[in-house]
Scaffold this active site. Structure first.
Site, PDB file in Angstrom:
ATOM      1  N   HIS A  66      -1.445 -18.036   0.410  1.00  0.00           N
ATOM      2  CA  HIS A  66       0.002 -16.710   0.853  1.00  0.00           C
ATOM      3  C   HIS A  66       1.029 -17.115   0.182  1.00  0.00           C
ATOM      4  CE1 HIS A  66       1.162 -20.431   3.255  1.00  0.00           C
ATOM      5  NE2 HIS A  66       2.585 -20.642   2.745  1.00  0.00           N
ATOM      6  N   ARG A 121      12.050 -15.762   3.503  1.00  0.00           N
ATOM      7  CA  ARG A 121      12.909 -15.989   4.665  1.00  0.00           C
ATOM      8  C   ARG A 121      13.455 -14.779   5.817  1.00  0.00           C
ATOM      9  NH1 ARG A 121      13.501 -20.994   1.640  1.00  0.00           N
ATOM     10  NH2 ARG A 121      13.237 -22.748   3.087  1.00  0.00           N
ATOM     11  N   HIS A 179       9.355  -9.545  -7.258  1.00  0.00           N
ATOM     12  CA  HIS A 179       9.296  -9.156  -6.291  1.00  0.00           C
ATOM     13  C   HIS A 179       7.712  -9.704  -5.602  1.00  0.00           C
ATOM     14  CE1 HIS A 179       7.665  -8.053  -9.639  1.00  0.00           C
ATOM     15  NE2 HIS A 179       6.534  -7.374  -9.563  1.00  0.00           N
ATOM     16  N   GLU A 226       6.634  -4.667  -4.769  1.00  0.00           N
ATOM     17  CA  GLU A 226       6.051  -3.041  -5.918  1.00  0.00           C
ATOM     18  C   GLU A 226       4.761  -2.585  -5.126  1.00  0.00           C
ATOM     19  OE1 GLU A 226       5.160  -2.844 -10.683  1.00  0.00           O
ATOM     20  OE2 GLU A 226       5.191  -5.155  -9.968  1.00  0.00           O
TER      21      GLU A 226
END
Length: 131
Positions: free
Chosen positions: A6, A10, A72, A122
């Site tokens: 993962h 925030r 990103h 993206e």
């Protein structure tokens, strides 16, 4: 060998963020852990075992400063043009489609979209290097 499981970001508004990631990427709440000062929301879909963890700090009322270190988050899709059109119809404001082919060799086709907290995502077509 390590396996990525993962990534965490925030966010300020749980409902707004969950709705964005559901609409944009089909991510649903897999788990939600509520604590006194923060909540963790794990989002996933059937495409991958990877999860996006949203952390909501309950005392936060100002936007997070993303600084110049964040790059990103990336996802891949089968039909980039169809996804771009779907994002536009959903009001998600995707940026232009880009074909990155230095020297004539396709490396990637993609577009970027920004989530409600300013994070860049993206969206890559499953072609070129990402096929």
């Amino acid at each position: 060998m390590a396996r990525a499981i993962h990534s965490m970001i925030r966010v300020r508004d749980e409902a707004q963020s969950v709705a964005f990631y559901r609409t944009a990427f089909g991510l649903e709440v897999a788990d939600r852990l509520d604590f006194d000062s923060f909540t963790l929301i794990y989002l996933s879909n059937a495409e991958s075992g990877f999860e996006l963890e949203l952390t909501v700090n309950k005392d936060r009322d100002t936007p997070y400063e993303l600084g110049d270190g964040y790059g990103h988050f990336a996802v891949s899709v089968e039909d980039l043009a169809a996804e771009h059109a779907r994002f536009e119809r959903a009001g998600l404001k995707p940026r232009k489609l880009v074909e990155f082919a230095p020297g004539g060799t396709l490396v990637a086709r993609f577009f970027f979209v920004t989530d409600p907290d300013g994070y860049e995502i993206e969206v890559l077509e499953r072609s070129g290097r990402f096929g």
